[in-house]
Every structure is written in C-alpha cells, then in structure tokens.
Design a protein around this motif. Sequence first.
Motif, mmCIF file in Angstrom:
data_model
loop_
_atom_site.group_PDB
_atom_site.id
_atom_site.type_symbol
_atom_site.label_atom_id
_atom_site.label_comp_id
_atom_site.label_asym_id
_atom_site.label_seq_id
_atom_site.Cartn_x
_atom_site.Cartn_y
_atom_site.Cartn_z
ATOM 1 N N ASP A 13 38.658 -4.395 -114.132
ATOM 2 C CA ASP A 13 37.507 -4.336 -113.286
ATOM 3 C C ASP A 13 36.415 -3.259 -113.870
ATOM 4 O O ASP A 13 35.236 -3.478 -113.613
ATOM 5 C CB ASP A 13 37.968 -4.169 -112.171
ATOM 6 C CG ASP A 13 38.765 -5.060 -111.711
ATOM 7 O OD1 ASP A 13 38.760 -6.567 -111.977
ATOM 8 O OD2 ASP A 13 39.601 -5.111 -110.492
ATOM 9 N N ASP A 14 36.906 -2.161 -114.558
ATOM 10 C CA ASP A 14 36.194 -1.181 -114.878
ATOM 11 C C ASP A 14 35.109 -1.447 -116.283
ATOM 12 O O ASP A 14 34.258 -0.782 -116.261
ATOM 13 C CB ASP A 14 36.792 0.178 -115.203
ATOM 14 C CG ASP A 14 37.515 0.715 -113.959
ATOM 15 O OD1 ASP A 14 36.714 1.045 -112.938
ATOM 16 O OD2 ASP A 14 38.729 0.691 -114.005
ATOM 17 N N LEU A 15 35.647 -2.520 -116.764
ATOM 18 C CA LEU A 15 35.106 -2.830 -118.057
ATOM 19 C C LEU A 15 34.172 -4.142 -118.143
ATOM 20 O O LEU A 15 33.336 -4.413 -118.840
ATOM 21 C CB LEU A 15 35.944 -3.003 -119.235
ATOM 22 C CG LEU A 15 36.943 -1.615 -119.606
ATOM 23 C CD1 LEU A 15 38.028 -1.722 -120.525
ATOM 24 C CD2 LEU A 15 35.937 -0.622 -120.334
ATOM 25 N N LEU B 101 32.892 3.981 -121.806
ATOM 26 C CA LEU B 101 33.036 4.793 -123.141
ATOM 27 C C LEU B 101 32.390 5.939 -123.107
ATOM 28 O O LEU B 101 32.767 7.212 -123.803
ATOM 29 C CB LEU B 101 32.202 3.857 -124.193
ATOM 30 C CG LEU B 101 33.416 2.647 -124.557
ATOM 31 C CD1 LEU B 101 32.475 1.510 -125.417
ATOM 32 C CD2 LEU B 101 34.815 3.035 -125.301
ATOM 33 N N LYS B 102 31.080 6.105 -122.731
ATOM 34 C CA LYS B 102 30.247 7.314 -122.468
ATOM 35 C C LYS B 102 31.004 8.355 -121.737
ATOM 36 O O LYS B 102 31.190 9.679 -122.111
ATOM 37 C CB LYS B 102 29.003 7.009 -121.888
ATOM 38 C CG LYS B 102 28.078 8.216 -121.780
ATOM 39 C CD LYS B 102 26.818 7.825 -120.813
ATOM 40 C CE LYS B 102 25.856 9.089 -120.801
ATOM 41 N NZ LYS B 102 24.554 8.753 -120.226
ATOM 42 N N ILE C 247 36.163 -6.507 -125.141
ATOM 43 C CA ILE C 247 37.152 -6.262 -126.340
ATOM 44 C C ILE C 247 36.144 -5.977 -127.762
ATOM 45 O O ILE C 247 36.640 -5.195 -128.858
ATOM 46 C CB ILE C 247 37.948 -7.447 -126.541
ATOM 47 C CG1 ILE C 247 39.043 -7.577 -125.608
ATOM 48 C CG2 ILE C 247 38.750 -7.492 -128.246
ATOM 49 C CD1 ILE C 247 39.889 -8.715 -125.492
ATOM 50 N N GLU C 248 35.248 -6.873 -128.134
ATOM 51 C CA GLU C 248 34.411 -6.658 -129.225
ATOM 52 C C GLU C 248 33.618 -5.342 -129.258
ATOM 53 O O GLU C 248 33.715 -4.605 -130.376
ATOM 54 C CB GLU C 248 33.496 -7.795 -129.293
ATOM 55 C CG GLU C 248 34.300 -9.151 -129.568
ATOM 56 C CD GLU C 248 33.173 -10.282 -129.490
ATOM 57 O OE1 GLU C 248 31.924 -10.092 -129.412
ATOM 58 O OE2 GLU C 248 33.427 -11.330 -129.723
ATOM 59 N N ILE C 249 33.276 -4.984 -128.200
ATOM 60 C CA ILE C 249 32.752 -3.615 -128.229
ATOM 61 C C ILE C 249 33.849 -2.544 -128.356
ATOM 62 O O ILE C 249 33.389 -1.597 -129.048
ATOM 63 C CB ILE C 249 32.016 -3.244 -126.786
ATOM 64 C CG1 ILE C 249 30.725 -4.070 -126.606
ATOM 65 C CG2 ILE C 249 31.497 -1.695 -126.455
ATOM 66 C CD1 ILE C 249 30.089 -4.120 -125.214
ATOM 67 N N LEU C 250 35.078 -2.450 -127.805
ATOM 68 C CA LEU C 250 36.090 -1.660 -128.054
ATOM 69 C C LEU C 250 36.379 -1.658 -129.467
ATOM 70 O O LEU C 250 36.753 -0.606 -129.947
ATOM 71 C CB LEU C 250 37.265 -2.005 -127.117
ATOM 72 C CG LEU C 250 37.080 -1.738 -125.642
ATOM 73 C CD1 LEU C 250 38.310 -2.345 -124.780
ATOM 74 C CD2 LEU C 250 37.118 -0.340 -125.326
ATOM 75 N N LEU D 128 36.754 9.410 -130.018
ATOM 76 C CA LEU D 128 37.807 8.812 -128.906
ATOM 77 C C LEU D 128 39.041 8.332 -129.369
ATOM 78 O O LEU D 128 39.079 7.600 -130.426
ATOM 79 C CB LEU D 128 36.765 7.817 -128.426
ATOM 80 C CG LEU D 128 37.328 7.041 -127.244
ATOM 81 C CD1 LEU D 128 37.226 7.873 -126.010
ATOM 82 C CD2 LEU D 128 36.620 5.739 -126.841
ATOM 83 N N VAL D 129 40.077 8.663 -128.697
ATOM 84 C CA VAL D 129 41.139 8.080 -128.713
ATOM 85 C C VAL D 129 41.575 6.951 -127.565
ATOM 86 O O VAL D 129 41.377 7.172 -126.420
ATOM 87 C CB VAL D 129 42.398 8.973 -128.810
ATOM 88 C CG1 VAL D 129 43.760 8.346 -128.973
ATOM 89 C CG2 VAL D 129 42.071 9.880 -130.076
#
Length: 307
Positions: free
Chosen positions: A116-118, A134-135, A164-167, A178-179
């Motif tokens: 829901d957050d993404l 991500l920011k 998913i593609e952005i991630l 980022l991890v």
Amino acid sequence: MSAAAPAPTTAEPADTEPIDVDAALRDTEVAAVLERLDRELVALEPVKMRIREIAALLVVDTLRRRVGLASERPSLHMSFTGNPGTGKTTVALRMAEILAGLGYIEKPRVVAVTRDDLVGQYVGHTAPKTKEVLKRAYGGVLFIDEAYYLYRPENDRDYGQEAIEILLQVMENDRDKLVVVLAGYADRMDAFFRMNPGMGSRVAHHIDFPDYRRDELVAIGELMLERQRYVLSPDAEEVFRRYVERRMAQPRFANARSIRNALERARLRQANRLVDEGGTLTRDDLMRIEASDLLKSRVFADEQPTT
C-alpha cells in the motif's frame, strides 16, 4: 622508432602493521550489535549464524580496503522468509546497525513498508509513491513486508509491476545508497522470485526464519516479562506453558507476536484484579502475574466454569 610505452602496473602498497580484528569489531560496534542480537532473540541459531557470516564478510572487506586491497562492494540486498513473529523486523534493525557501523549505509535506519505504501490505485500514481518511499529510505534499509503482494498477475490492471521495475533499477544502480530487504512467507516469496527473476538475481542473502518451539516461546515470554519488570508466580509458570502449547495449535498463531499479545492481555487482567481487590499493594504484588490472569484467556475456554 621509439620504444613502446611500458604497460601500466598497479602499485602494491607497502606492508602495513598487523590489524587487530577484535579492535576493529569494537571500533565499529559490530561485536556489540551481535551480542545484542543474541540477547534479544531466543534460539534462531541458523539466523544468527547467517548474520554473523555477513558481518564477518563486511568487516574483512573493510579491513581489506584499509590496506589497499580494493574489492567491489558486496551485494547486500536480502530476503527474510518465515512466518509472522519470528524476528524478521528485529534482525533487519540490527543488520542496519551493522551496515551503518561499517560505513555501508549512512544511518542505522529501517523504513518498513508494504504494498500500500508503494503501489497506487490509478495511472500515474505508483511511480511518485514508490519514489517518495525510496527517498525516505536512501541511506538506510528499506524493509518491504509481504513483498509478493507487489505482483498480482491475475489482475492485468494492477500497478504493482511498475513499482517492481522502479525497485529493480534502484537495487542495481543505487546499491551504494540503499539496502533492500524483502520479507514474507517462504512459499510465496519463492513463487515471487520465480515470476520476477530479475528481483531474485539482485538478492544475495536469503535467510529463513524457522518457527519457534514451545520451550523457546516460553523463554521468549519470560524475557518479555523480565524487560517490563513482571514475573510469573509458580502456578502461573505452569499455566503459561499450557497456554503456549494450546495457542500454538490454534489458527492465526504468530509465534512471538502472539506471545506478546497474550502477555499484554494478562497484564490487563492483573491490573483489573488488583484494582477490584483494593487494599494495599506491595512491590511484589505489582510485579506478579498470577495463574488466574492467564486462565481467563479464551484459550482455556473449555476450562471456564459455566453459569
């Protein structure tokens, strides 16, 4: 004819003083974090071993850089699989402390999110939501719980694939910023990686969190009570063991999470009992959970007297 220029060489650094590994562990606080993890998590030895192995790799990688032995930054994205209440969030927090202590991330921070957050609900909504998350997570650890819900192949109008593609792009291109930790049930995570091989190829560390056994859950409950300055009476200790065994066999059991909820309700019953009884109270009275505070649980419904 001029002589050919010599091939470039990589200068080897001069011998350095021996490195004290124990001192390095202290300086980076890795040893302290691992000790804290041992205190916080009962059992889960396979999980703790994997975390120690990852920590050792990162410590050695840091020491190699210190003496001029350059190496690529190791891949640090992870998958945590297991049932609810098995310590996945706690391990993510401690992993963030290790990574920050060794300089792999800026801050020991975990940003925990779900689908829901993404994922947005209409066209053009998902990308801004994902990028905003991500920011917030940059410089730390992004913990995506129940990550498989990002992918819903049965709905061709779902926008999870965009997230998913952005991630995927960020996990590859911004590994130094980022991890990402993907978490959820083991079977569903396996299916998610099969349907999204690009995501699976970016995850270097797969850690499975086993369910707790009864005695381990009893020990977890006692540790929870100790931290809050409560104790079980001798009679309550026996009842608590019976409670755990019964609750494990019931639906929606969530390991340590269910134990925590049970003890919260026991505290409520203890408080209600003490107020109803009135009179004066000792310090021991305020600390002690009695058998009756547990026996009023619905888990013991078949033992409740009928009226």
